[in-house]
Scaffold this active site. Structure first.
Site, PDB file in Angstrom:
ATOM      1  NE  ARG A  60      -3.624  -2.528   2.301  1.00 39.11           N
ATOM      2  CZ  ARG A  60      -4.274  -3.097   3.303  1.00 39.11           C
ATOM      3  NH1 ARG A  60      -4.050  -2.694   4.561  1.00 39.11           N
ATOM      4  NH2 ARG A  60      -5.141  -4.074   3.084  1.00 39.11           N
ATOM      5  NE  ARG A  72       2.429  -1.255  -4.786  1.00 45.33           N
ATOM      6  CZ  ARG A  72       1.294  -1.030  -5.450  1.00 45.33           C
ATOM      7  NH1 ARG A  72       1.267  -1.159  -6.778  1.00 45.33           N
ATOM      8  NH2 ARG A  72       0.189  -0.689  -4.814  1.00 45.33           N
ATOM      9  CB  SER A  79      17.104  31.566   7.273  1.00 47.39           C
ATOM     10  OG  SER A  79      17.872  31.752   8.438  1.00 47.39           O
ATOM     11  CE  LYS A 131      20.875  30.616   4.002  1.00 40.47           C
ATOM     12  NZ  LYS A 131      21.514  29.553   4.819  1.00 40.47           N
ATOM     13  CG  ASN A 156      18.000  27.956   3.579  1.00 37.86           C
ATOM     14  OD1 ASN A 156      19.012  28.523   3.219  1.00 37.86           O
ATOM     15  ND2 ASN A 156      17.470  28.132   4.774  1.00 37.86           N
ATOM     16  NE  ARG A 158       7.512 -18.143  14.229  1.00 39.31           N
ATOM     17  CZ  ARG A 158       6.804 -17.971  15.350  1.00 39.31           C
ATOM     18  NH1 ARG A 158       6.354 -19.009  16.027  1.00 39.31           N
ATOM     19  NH2 ARG A 158       6.553 -16.760  15.786  1.00 39.31           N
TER      20      ARG A 158
END
Length: 443
Positions: A122, A186, A278, A284, A286, A317
């Site tokens: 999922r 998947r 920032s 800034k 970023n 196991r």
């Protein structure tokens, strides 16, 4: 559990709020555990090992939403996993005649492993969708900048010219490699069903003529692959997941690493579409998306290493190896899910500055085409003399701040030799355009 106690990703902005976060939350795991239990009863009913009404009763009880995650988590300590208290609670909820058909013949690891595969299946759906978004955005960038010249850099230094189209095509190739690996893994995620020690013995005791038919029926109920054998200590599915997820994180990390370098203030050949602010410096913007992707790529290999280490699982196991997988696998799913989301947003909004790229081709005073000049001048001067002359002129270009083409133009030995094209960096991008076209043929 209060909101203050839940894992909302306060310290994980890379995956907070992503589809992967929702698909790997405790509530999602609980849903998968209940789905696994209900499917087990339905699978037995299809083979005549349980009444059809039992399958209906267990499925309805599993969907009631009456199960408390925090309570189950606390009670899981007693037996080492949440399946034990969940089975007791689900059995009580079903009650009466059909309660005994809950979890019949299975062991806790059957349900935990199967739930982990359901959660993974999922969670990887949105990851693949975001990888496709990223691939499409990179295809547009590669095609649009097929012939946009820029400095190629090796070992941090200018090497020879390349094109931004080829760079974007390379990023896309890695993203598509990641997509293909995630798609393959998947599609192969298996259900788990072996009983106490992987022999399916309990199902024989409950009347199954051919217990080996049950894992296939169980897998079909869940939409997972049928396992050839119980894999309690044969952890190929988890190892394959580890590899695919770590690769995806690294592939996206390469893209992010390049953007981080090329968006530096002093380079500024690229820029994120909407940079982050920032807390201290108002000016800034970023490269936050790239930063978060890079952080995920740095964490993923260590998480994958833990999953690979769990291949060493003793007996039929294991004690500890199986338990060690749960959190690293969830962390990997979250990191890759967040990184794929951020990569899609990054590439869809990436700003490219061709003029700056072209300007930077001149930073080495024309020396970025010295490889081509060596090849062009060897037939004229001889290989040894061509190398000697270019070495001397390169020194002068740096010391005098003059362009290599200017120095070549006044060199007596080269009188009458037209080097106009040979000294133009934009005309020395090799087969970058053709390679970009070839890369874009891949769908």
């Amino acid at each position: 559990m209060t909101s203050a106690d839940s894992d909302t990703g306060l310290l994980a902005p890379g995956w907070a709020g992503s589809p992967a976060a929702a698909e790997t939350a405790d509530a999602a795991f609980l849903r998968a555990l209940l789905d696994a239990e209900a499917a087990l009863t339905r699978a037995q009913a299809t083979l005549g090992l349980a009444p059809a009404r039992a399958a209906t009763a267990v499925t309805e009880a599993a969907g009631t939403g009456r199960f408390d995650v925090a309570s189950l988590a606390g009670r899981a300590r007693a037996g080492g996993n949440p399946v034990i208290p969940l089975v007791a609670e689900l059995t009580r909820t079903v009650g009466g005649e059909y309660g005994p058909y809950v979890h019949r013949g299975a062991t806790s690891q059957d349900i935990m492993d199967t739930a982990m595969m359901l959660v993974t299946h999922r969670a990887l759906g949105p990851v693949l969708a975001d990888l496709d978004r990223c691939g499409r955005a990179l295809a547009r960038l590669a095609a649009g900048h097929r012939d946009t010249p820029m400095p190629g850099r090796t070992l941090t230094q200018h090497a020879v010219p390349t094109t931004f189209g080829l760079k974007a095509a390379g990023w896309r190739s890695l993203v598509l490699d990641a997509r293909d690996r995630v798609t393959a893994v998947r599609g192969s995620l298996p259900a788990q069903l072996g009983g106490a020690a992987g022999t399916l013995a309990a199902f024989s005791a409950y009347g199954a003529e051919d217990p080996t038919a049950l894992p296939g029926a169980y897998a079909r109920e869940l939409g997972l692959a049928e396992p050839p054998l119980p894999w309690h200590t044969l952890r190929t599915p988890v190892a394959d997941l580890a590899g695919a997820l770590a690769f995806a994180a690294g592939a996206l990390g390469k893209l992010a690493a390049d953007v981080l370098v090329l968006s530096r203030t002093e380079i500024a050949e690229l820029g994120e579409g909407s940079g982050g602010g920032s807390s201290a410096m108002p000016h800034k913007a970023n490269p936050v998306r790239s930063t978060l992707i890079a952080a995920a790529a740095r964490r993923a290999p260590q998480l994958a290493a833990t999953l690979y280490g769990s291949l060493v699982a003793e007996d039929e196991r294991p004690a500890g190896a199986w338990h060690a997988e749960w959190e690293p696998l969830r962390d990997l799913l979250r990191l890759v899910g967040g990184a794929a989301r951020d990569a899609a947003e990054l590439t869809e909004g990436l700003r490219v500055h061709p003029d700056t790229m072209r300007e930077h081709l001149g930073l080495t005073h024309g020396l970025i085409v010295s490889e081509r000049l060596s090849a062009e001048l060897a037939p004229v001067l001889g290989r040894a003399r061509a190398k000697e002359l270019l070495t001397e002129l390169a020194r002068r270009a740096y010391e005098e701040g003059r362009d290599l083409g200017e120095l070549l133009a006044i060199e007596p030995e080269l009188k009458g030799v037209d080097l106009t094209e040979a000294t133009d960096p934009a005309r020395y991008t090799g087969s970058a355009g053709a390679l970009t076209d070839r890369a874009l043929e891949r769908r």
